[in-house]
Motif scaffolding. Structure first.
Motif, PDB file in Angstrom:
ATOM      1  N   LEU B 326       0.897  -1.232  -0.082  1.00  0.00           N
ATOM      2  CA  LEU B 326       0.164   0.044   0.024  1.00  0.00           C
ATOM      3  C   LEU B 326       0.919   1.149   0.032  1.00  0.00           C
ATOM      4  O   LEU B 326       0.549   2.164  -0.821  1.00  0.00           O
ATOM      5  CB  LEU B 326      -1.101   0.153   1.337  1.00  0.00           C
ATOM      6  CG  LEU B 326      -2.138  -0.740   1.172  1.00  0.00           C
ATOM      7  CD1 LEU B 326      -3.163  -0.817   2.428  1.00  0.00           C
ATOM      8  CD2 LEU B 326      -2.937  -0.451  -0.282  1.00  0.00           C
ATOM      9  N   PHE B 327       1.904   1.387   0.970  1.00  0.00           N
ATOM     10  CA  PHE B 327       2.738   2.285   0.720  1.00  0.00           C
ATOM     11  C   PHE B 327       3.144   2.776  -0.729  1.00  0.00           C
ATOM     12  O   PHE B 327       3.357   3.670  -1.065  1.00  0.00           O
ATOM     13  CB  PHE B 327       3.991   2.110   1.879  1.00  0.00           C
ATOM     14  CG  PHE B 327       3.822   2.587   3.221  1.00  0.00           C
ATOM     15  CD1 PHE B 327       3.939   3.923   3.205  1.00  0.00           C
ATOM     16  CD2 PHE B 327       3.569   1.780   4.281  1.00  0.00           C
ATOM     17  CE1 PHE B 327       3.915   4.601   4.609  1.00  0.00           C
ATOM     18  CE2 PHE B 327       3.255   2.369   5.745  1.00  0.00           C
ATOM     19  CZ  PHE B 327       3.518   3.692   5.762  1.00  0.00           C
ATOM     20  N   GLY B 328       3.784   1.477  -1.318  1.00  0.00           N
ATOM     21  CA  GLY B 328       4.301   1.675  -2.517  1.00  0.00           C
ATOM     22  C   GLY B 328       3.010   2.313  -3.589  1.00  0.00           C
ATOM     23  O   GLY B 328       3.577   3.307  -4.225  1.00  0.00           O
ATOM     24  N   LYS B 329       2.142   1.847  -3.371  1.00  0.00           N
ATOM     25  CA  LYS B 329       0.848   2.225  -4.243  1.00  0.00           C
ATOM     26  C   LYS B 329       0.694   3.883  -3.942  1.00  0.00           C
ATOM     27  O   LYS B 329       0.440   4.490  -4.901  1.00  0.00           O
ATOM     28  CB  LYS B 329      -0.250   1.474  -3.960  1.00  0.00           C
ATOM     29  CG  LYS B 329      -0.435   0.295  -4.819  1.00  0.00           C
ATOM     30  CD  LYS B 329      -1.112   0.646  -6.123  1.00  0.00           C
ATOM     31  CE  LYS B 329      -0.860  -0.513  -7.160  1.00  0.00           C
ATOM     32  NZ  LYS B 329      -0.504  -0.457  -8.393  1.00  0.00           N
ATOM     33  N   ILE B 330       0.336   4.225  -2.660  1.00  0.00           N
ATOM     34  CA  ILE B 330       0.104   5.358  -2.324  1.00  0.00           C
ATOM     35  C   ILE B 330       1.264   6.446  -2.943  1.00  0.00           C
ATOM     36  O   ILE B 330       1.223   7.742  -3.439  1.00  0.00           O
ATOM     37  CB  ILE B 330      -0.134   5.795  -0.794  1.00  0.00           C
ATOM     38  CG1 ILE B 330      -1.251   4.942  -0.582  1.00  0.00           C
ATOM     39  CG2 ILE B 330      -0.170   7.143  -0.382  1.00  0.00           C
ATOM     40  CD1 ILE B 330      -1.478   4.690   1.056  1.00  0.00           C
ATOM     41  N   LEU B 331       2.479   6.240  -2.477  1.00  0.00           N
ATOM     42  CA  LEU B 331       3.867   7.077  -2.950  1.00  0.00           C
ATOM     43  C   LEU B 331       3.913   7.229  -4.228  1.00  0.00           C
ATOM     44  O   LEU B 331       4.085   8.231  -4.951  1.00  0.00           O
ATOM     45  CB  LEU B 331       4.938   6.395  -2.111  1.00  0.00           C
ATOM     46  CG  LEU B 331       5.055   6.736  -0.761  1.00  0.00           C
ATOM     47  CD1 LEU B 331       6.213   6.001  -0.202  1.00  0.00           C
ATOM     48  CD2 LEU B 331       5.104   8.273  -0.445  1.00  0.00           C
ATOM     49  N   LYS B 332       3.624   6.294  -5.131  1.00  0.00           N
ATOM     50  CA  LYS B 332       3.670   6.020  -6.443  1.00  0.00           C
ATOM     51  C   LYS B 332       2.458   6.955  -7.131  1.00  0.00           C
ATOM     52  O   LYS B 332       2.886   7.806  -7.860  1.00  0.00           O
ATOM     53  CB  LYS B 332       3.339   4.760  -7.132  1.00  0.00           C
ATOM     54  CG  LYS B 332       4.081   4.388  -8.398  1.00  0.00           C
ATOM     55  CD  LYS B 332       3.726   2.987  -8.734  1.00  0.00           C
ATOM     56  CE  LYS B 332       4.049   3.084 -10.468  1.00  0.00           C
ATOM     57  NZ  LYS B 332       3.182   1.998 -11.102  1.00  0.00           N
ATOM     58  N   GLY B 333       1.353   6.994  -6.589  1.00  0.00           N
ATOM     59  CA  GLY B 333       0.286   7.575  -7.105  1.00  0.00           C
ATOM     60  C   GLY B 333       0.556   9.316  -6.954  1.00  0.00           C
ATOM     61  O   GLY B 333       0.490  10.055  -7.726  1.00  0.00           O
ATOM     62  N   LYS B 334       1.092   9.644  -5.663  1.00  0.00           N
ATOM     63  CA  LYS B 334       1.451  10.886  -5.208  1.00  0.00           C
ATOM     64  C   LYS B 334       2.306  11.376  -6.281  1.00  0.00           C
ATOM     65  O   LYS B 334       2.616  12.616  -6.622  1.00  0.00           O
ATOM     66  CB  LYS B 334       2.140  11.030  -3.636  1.00  0.00           C
ATOM     67  CG  LYS B 334       0.826  10.974  -2.873  1.00  0.00           C
ATOM     68  CD  LYS B 334       1.371  11.546  -1.707  1.00  0.00           C
ATOM     69  CE  LYS B 334       1.536  12.975  -1.407  1.00  0.00           C
ATOM     70  NZ  LYS B 334       1.348  13.281   0.075  1.00  0.00           N
ATOM     71  N   ASP B 335       3.609  10.583  -6.531  1.00  0.00           N
ATOM     72  CA  ASP B 335       4.516  10.917  -7.510  1.00  0.00           C
ATOM     73  C   ASP B 335       4.092  11.362  -8.908  1.00  0.00           C
ATOM     74  O   ASP B 335       4.417  12.325  -9.477  1.00  0.00           O
ATOM     75  CB  ASP B 335       5.731   9.664  -7.578  1.00  0.00           C
ATOM     76  CG  ASP B 335       7.008  10.108  -7.148  1.00  0.00           C
ATOM     77  OD1 ASP B 335       7.173  10.866  -6.223  1.00  0.00           O
ATOM     78  OD2 ASP B 335       7.827   9.936  -7.947  1.00  0.00           O
ATOM     79  N   GLU B 336       3.118  10.455  -9.296  1.00  0.00           N
ATOM     80  CA  GLU B 336       2.805  10.704 -10.795  1.00  0.00           C
ATOM     81  C   GLU B 336       1.791  11.955 -10.849  1.00  0.00           C
ATOM     82  O   GLU B 336       2.090  12.596 -11.619  1.00  0.00           O
ATOM     83  CB  GLU B 336       1.812   9.580 -10.990  1.00  0.00           C
ATOM     84  CG  GLU B 336       2.655   8.444 -11.763  1.00  0.00           C
ATOM     85  CD  GLU B 336       1.886   7.337 -11.764  1.00  0.00           C
ATOM     86  OE1 GLU B 336       0.861   7.000 -11.439  1.00  0.00           O
ATOM     87  OE2 GLU B 336       2.559   6.026 -12.104  1.00  0.00           O
TER      88      GLU B 336
END
Lengths: 286, 342
Positions: B326-336
Motif C-alpha cells: 500500500l505504501f508503494g501504491k500511495i507514494l507512487k500515485g502521489k509521485d505521478e
C-alpha cells in the motif's frame, strides 16, 4: 591484466545500472533518503538480533517483497544478493556443520576414528558426524547474511549516491567526511579510466608472453605512477578550488523535507522490527 | 578481509565502532593541522587511489591472482593518519555501493584495514629506515616487511573478532549465533591465508612501488617530512578515554545473562531495581495485542498452540506485506500526480 580491465569495466557498468534503478518511481525511491537510511539501519540491527531460522526466512521473503514494490528487477536482485556474498558464506560455514569444528548432538554419523586426535591446538573427536548445532548455526548465518546484503543493496539501489551522501550529512556524519567521500567517488571513475587506459596501452604494445615477475613489475609501477598522478592532481584541484572561493566549508544545495508518509513509514518499520524480534523470542526452535 | 554483516554480533560491531570513533576524530584533526585545507582533494584522491588499488589483480606464482590493500604504501607516503582517513573512505564506498563488507561491521573492518594495517606498516617502515638515504635498499626492504606484517596483523585482528563470537554469543545449548568458528580455528585460518598469499603480495607490491619511486619520483618518499608537525592539539586525554573504553568493553561483553539490550522486563527489574514505566506499559500492550503470538482460548495442547503461532505469524506477514504494498501504491500515485502538475 585482462582480469583487472574486465573488473574495472564491470564496476562502471554496475554503477550505471544502479543509477537507472534509483530514478524509478518505487516505494523506497519516493521516501526521504534520511528515513530510508534510518529504516535500513533499524532493519539490519533487527536482523542481527534474530536467531530463529523460520523468522529469518520470513524476514528474507519480506525484503524481497520490498524490493519488488520498489520496482527493483527481482531476477538480477536475487542473483546479486544470493550468488555473491551468501555463496561465499555457504562455502565458509560448510565445515562448521561437522563435529570436528562444532561439537554437538550428532544428526548423521559419518564415520568413527580409532581414537580422538590432537592436531596442534585443535581436538578432532572420535565420532565424525554432522551436528544439529552445526546445521542450525549454518542456516542462521546464511539467512542473516542474506537479509543484511539485500537490505544494504536495496538502500543503495533505490537512493541516488548524491542524495545518499547529503542524507548522511544530515544525520550527523561530519561534513568534511562527506565532501571527501563525494569527491573520492568521482575520482574513482577518473582513476579507473586512467588505469584502463594504461593497461590497454601496455597490452597493445605487448607481443608474446610475459612472466609473472614482469607483470608484477608493471602493476607496481603503474600503482606508483597512479599515486604520483593522484598527488599531482590533488594539488591542481586544490588550487582550482581555492581560486573559486573554497574556504574549507562545503555547502549542500538540496533541502530535504520529511513528509507525513515518511513518518508513517518509519513507524511501520519500527513495528516490523518489533514483530520480528517478538516472534524470535517466542517461536523457539528446538 | 572485508567482514560482511551477520558474522559479528551487533554488540561487537558497536564496540568496534566506538573504538574507531576517537581514531577517526584524531585522524581528521591531525590531518587538518598538518596538511592544512589542502587535505580535502588530497584525501579524496588518496581514497580513490586505495579503492582502485584493491581492484588490481596481482599475478602470483601459482597462476592465480590476489589483490593488495595498498594501505601500507599510502601510510608510508602520506603518514598513518592520512592513510586511515583514505582507507576508511574507500571502505565506505565499497560497503555502500558494492556490498563489499557490512554496514554494521564497518567499524570492525575499518579497525583492521584502516587502523591496524597502516599503523603497523608505517612504524615498521619508520624504525627500519631511520637515517637512511632515499635511494637506500633499506627503504624497499622495510616496505616489504612493513606491508607483510601489517596485513598479517590486520588479518589476525579480524580472526580474533570472528573467533570471539562463538565464545560470547551462543544459545544455552551451545549453538553459536554468529560466526561459528572459535578462536583456535578462526585465528590460524586467517593468519595462514595471509602469511602465505596476501602478505607476500602486499609486501612485494609495496617494495616494488617504493623501488620505482626511488628512481622516478623520489620527492614522493619525502612528502611526510616536509609537513611541519603542529603541537596545537593534545591527544593525551583522548587516548586515556579510549583506553578506558577499550578496557571496559570486553567486561560488558563477558558478563553472563542476556545479551546487552535484550533483557526482558523482569531481568531489567533485577538489573536496575525498577522497570521503566514506558517499557512496562509497552510490554503489557504488546502482550495484549498479540497474546504471545497465540489465539486466545486455543492454547490447550502443544499442537493447538503451534498452530496458533503459525496462524499469528502468517497473519502478521500478510499484514506487513500488504502495508508495504500500500505504501508503494500511495507514494507512487502521489509521485505521478506531482509529475502531472509539473
Amino acid at each position: 591484466m585482462e582480469k583487472t580491465i574486465n573488473e574495472l569495466n564491470n564496476v562502471m557498468k554496475e554503477e550505471f545500472i544502479a543509477g537507472k534503478i534509483a530514478s524509478r518511481h518505487g516505494l523506497l525511491q519516493s521516501l526521504d533518503p534520511r528515513i530510508n537510511i534510518i529504516s535500513t539501519l533499524l532493519l539490519i540491527i533487527t536482523a542481527n538480533f534474530i536467531h530463529q531460522p523460520v523468522i529469518l526466512l520470513f524476514f528474507n521473503i519480506w525484503v524481497i517483497w520490498l524490493a519488488k514494490v520498489s520496482l527493483v528487477p527481482i531476477k538480477s536482485f536475487l542473483k546479486r544478493v544470493w550468488l555473491i556474498v551468501p555463496l561465499f558464506t555457504v562455502i565458509m560455514v560448510i565445515p562448521s556443520i561437522f563435529s570436528p569444528f562444532l561439537p554437538g548432538e550428532p544428526l548423521l554419523v559419518l564415520f568413527y576414528l580409532p581414537h580422538p586426535v590432537q592436531f596442534l591446538f585443535w581436538q578432532i573427536p572420535q565420532v565424525i558426524s554432522i551436528t544439529k548445532q552445526g546445521i542450525f548455526a549454518a542456516i542462521v548465518l546464511v539467512l542473516r547474511v542474506g537479509i543484511c546484503v539485500s537490505l544494504s543493496l536495496l538502500l543503495t539501489l533505490t537512493t541516488k549516491w548524491s542524495l545518499l551522501l547529503k542524507a548522511l550529512s544530515k544525520i550527523g556524519i561530519p561534513p568534511i567526511f562527506i565532501s571527501i567521500l563525494e569527491m573520492a567517488h568521482r575520482y574513482i571513475y577518473l582513476l579507473l579510466q586512467t588505469t584502463v587506459d594504461m593497461f590497454i596501452a601496455k597490452k597493445s604494445r605487448t607481443v608474446g608472453r610475459t612472466t609473472t615477475g614482469e607483470q608484477r613489475q608493471f602493476l607496481s609501477n603503474s600503482m606508483s605512477i597512479l599515486l604520483g598522478k593522484s598527488y599531482f592532481m590533488s594539488n591542481e584541484v586544490y588550487s582550482a578550488m581555492t581560486s573559486r572561493g573554497y574556504n574549507g566549508k562545503a555547502l549542500v544545495l538540496t533541502e530535504f523535507k520529511v513528509k507525513l508518509f515518511d513518518w508513517l513509514w518509519l513507524i511501520f518499520i519500527i513495528i516490523v522490527c518489533l514483530f520480528f524480534i517478538g516472534g524470535d523470542r517466542l517461536f523457539v526452535w528446538k | 578481509m572485508h567482514i560482511p554483516d551477520g558474522y559479528l554480533s551487533p554488540q561487537t560491531c558497536a564496540v568496534m565502532g566506538a573504538v574507531m570513533l576517537p581514531v577517526w576524530w584524531t585522524s581528521v584533526k591531525k590531518v587538518q593541522t598538518t596538511i592544512n585545507k589542502k587535505y580535502v582533494p588530497l584525501m579524496a584522491l588518496g581514497a580513490a587511489f586505495s579503492f582502485v588499488i584493491m581492484m588490481y589483480n596481482v599475478p602470483i606464482p601459482d597462476g592465480t591472482t590476489a589483490h593488495a590493500v595498498g594501505g601500507s604504501l599510502l601510510a608510508i607516503i602520506f603518514g598513518p593518519w592520512a592513510a586511515t582517513l583514505c582507507i576508511t573512505i574507500a571502505l565506505a564506498i565499497q560497503a555502500l555501493l558494492f556490498g563489499d563488507g557490512g554496514i554494521l561491521a564497518f567499524g570492525a573492518n575499518c579497525f583492521n584495514m584502516a587502523f591496524v594495517l597502516p599503523f603497523t606498516s608505517y612504524y615498521i617502515y619508520k624504525i627500519l629506515t631511520t637515517n637512511s638515504e632515499i635511494t637506500s635498499a633499506r627503504r624497499y626492504v622495510a616496505g616489504f616487511i612493513g606491508g607483510y606484517i601489517g596485513i598479517v596483523l590486520a588479518a589476525i585482528c579480524a580472526g580474533i573478532e570472528l573467533g570471539l563470537q562463538p565464545l560470547l554469543f551462543h544459545t544455552a545449548a551451545g549453538v553459536p549465533l554468529y560466526c561459528p568458528y572459535p578462536l583456535n580455528l578462526a585465528v590460524p585460518a586467517m593468519a595462514f591465508a595471509h602469511l602465505t598469499v596476501a602478505g607476500p603480495v602486499e609486501g612485494v607490491i609495496t617494495a616494488l612501488a617504493i623501488k620505482y619511486l626511488q628512481v622516478s619520483n623520489p620527492e614522493m618518499l619525502n612528502i611526510e617530512k616536509i609537513k611541519a608537525p603542529s603541537k596545537a592539539f593534545s591527544y593525551a586525554k583522548l587516548w586515556i578515554g579510549m583506553a578506558i573504553v577499550a578496557i571496559l568493553t570486553p567486561l560488558g561483553l563477558l558478563a553472563s545473562g542476556s545479551a546487552w539490550g535484550e533483557w526482558g522486563a523482569d531481568e531489567l527489574k533485577e538489573k536496575l531495581g525498577f522497570v521503566p514505566e514506558g517499557l512496562e506499559k509497552m510490554s503489557d500492550k504488546w502482550h495484549a495485542l498479540m497474546q504471545d503470538y497465540g489465539i486466545p482460548g486455543f492454547d490447550q495442547s502443544f499442537f493447538q498452540s503451534a498452530i496458533g503461532y503459525i496462524v499469528a505469524a502468517v497473519v502478521g506477514i500478510i499484514l506487513i506485506s500488504l502495508i508495504t504494498y500500500l505504501f508503494g501504491k500511495i507514494l507512487k500515485g502521489k509521485d505521478e500526480e506531482a509529475h502531472e502538475t509539473k
